[in-house]
Scaffold this motif. Structure first.
Motif, PDB file in Angstrom:
ATOM      1  N   THR A   1     123.079  61.910  67.670  1.00 24.49           N
ATOM      2  CA  THR A   1     122.815  60.509  67.370  1.00 24.49           C
ATOM      3  C   THR A   1     123.562  60.179  66.074  1.00 24.49           C
ATOM      4  O   THR A   1     124.460  60.900  65.670  1.00 24.49           O
ATOM      5  CB  THR A   1     121.297  60.253  67.264  1.00 24.49           C
TER       6      THR A   1
ATOM      7  N   PHE B   1     121.821  54.314  63.891  1.00 23.94           N
ATOM      8  CA  PHE B   1     120.996  54.122  65.094  1.00 23.94           C
ATOM      9  C   PHE B   1     119.550  54.511  64.815  1.00 23.94           C
ATOM     10  O   PHE B   1     118.620  53.799  65.222  1.00 23.94           O
ATOM     11  CB  PHE B   1     121.548  54.945  66.256  1.00 23.94           C
TER      12      PHE B   1
ATOM     13  N   ARG C   1     117.560  52.032  62.777  1.00 25.43           N
ATOM     14  CA  ARG C   1     117.170  50.843  63.531  1.00 25.43           C
ATOM     15  C   ARG C   1     116.175  51.120  64.653  1.00 25.43           C
ATOM     16  O   ARG C   1     115.398  50.234  65.022  1.00 25.43           O
ATOM     17  CB  ARG C   1     118.422  50.167  64.139  1.00 25.43           C
ATOM     18  N   ASN C   2     116.173  52.338  65.190  1.00 24.83           N
ATOM     19  CA  ASN C   2     115.482  52.560  66.458  1.00 24.83           C
ATOM     20  C   ASN C   2     114.466  53.697  66.464  1.00 24.83           C
ATOM     21  O   ASN C   2     113.755  53.857  67.458  1.00 24.83           O
ATOM     22  CB  ASN C   2     116.501  52.846  67.553  1.00 24.83           C
TER      23      ASN C   2
ATOM     24  N   GLN D   1     117.008  62.434  67.994  1.00 25.91           N
ATOM     25  CA  GLN D   1     117.322  61.134  68.576  1.00 25.91           C
ATOM     26  C   GLN D   1     116.022  60.415  68.912  1.00 25.91           C
ATOM     27  O   GLN D   1     115.270  60.825  69.791  1.00 25.91           O
ATOM     28  CB  GLN D   1     118.166  61.320  69.833  1.00 25.91           C
TER      29      GLN D   1
END
Length: 206
Positions: A194, A198, A201-202, A153
């Motif tokens: 996760t 996501f 993008r992050n 994550q």
């Protein structure tokens, strides 16, 4: 599909027990240490453990293999063929540093990129993702990805250990994991779950 996560071993690796609820067959993934709680859960389910699978061979992910193999003598140990040297050498897999005891392993079943394994109604696809180690791999079951120490994550696996490469892990994530559907849920070797969208993008590392 029933997914259970119980952190184990000195570094709290996410050890997964996954069961096909239709056939009551399952597998254990990345046993960093032996967990009586996980063993009790498996026995309560009366699940037939067919395989113990390793996403890679670092000591914090393999410390419980021997005890689980003794508990489930009919289970086979599965690892990526490119991880053979690391698993066999306690100096390379750092098992002494991680758990206090040297661990050397030989898999019963060596797999490679794109190969599949059937466990009950679950079809496991192995994805070779070098970078954290040369023989690191992820396991895809439908829209579920067990990413080991390749993708976390908002983070990625370390690349400063023997066999590690930042270029390789970045290529693995972009070319093999980020091509999966955004809604693919990711269960990593450490920290919380996760999803691919996501992380695309992050995640600041890739």
């Amino acid at each position: 599909m029933q997914i259970n996560c119980i952190p184990s071993g000195a570094l709290g690796v996410n050890t997964y027990y996954v069961r096909d609820e239709i056939t009551n067959k399952g597998f254990i993934l990345d046993p960093g240490g032996f967990s009586p709680n996980m063993l009790n859960l498996i026995k309560q389910d009366d699940c037939t453990i067919q395989y113990i699978i390793l996403t890679h061979g670092h000591g914090d992910h393999i410390g419980g293999v021997q005890q689980y193999m003794e508990a489930f003598p009919n289970a086979q140990l599965v690892a990526c063929i490119h991880e053979k040297a690391l698993l066999a050498d306690p100096r390379l897999n750092m098992s002494r540093e991680c758990g206090g005891a040297a661990v050397a392993l030989e898999a019963d079943l060596w797999v490679d990129d794109g190969e599949t394994l059937q466990i009950g109604e679950m079809s496991l696809k192995f994805i070779h993702t070098p970078g954290h180690t040369e023989g690191g791999m992820c396991i895809l079951i439908d829209n579920i990805l067990f990413s080991g120490d390749t993708l976390f994550q908002q983070s990625i696996g370390r690349t400063d250990f023997p066999g590690g490469s930042f270029t390789a892990i970045k290529n693995s994530i972009h070319n093999k994991l980020f091509v999966l559907p955004d809604e693919t849920t990711v269960y990593p070797g450490h920290m919380g779950s996760t999803n691919i969208g996501f992380e695309k993008r992050n995640n600041p590392f890739v």
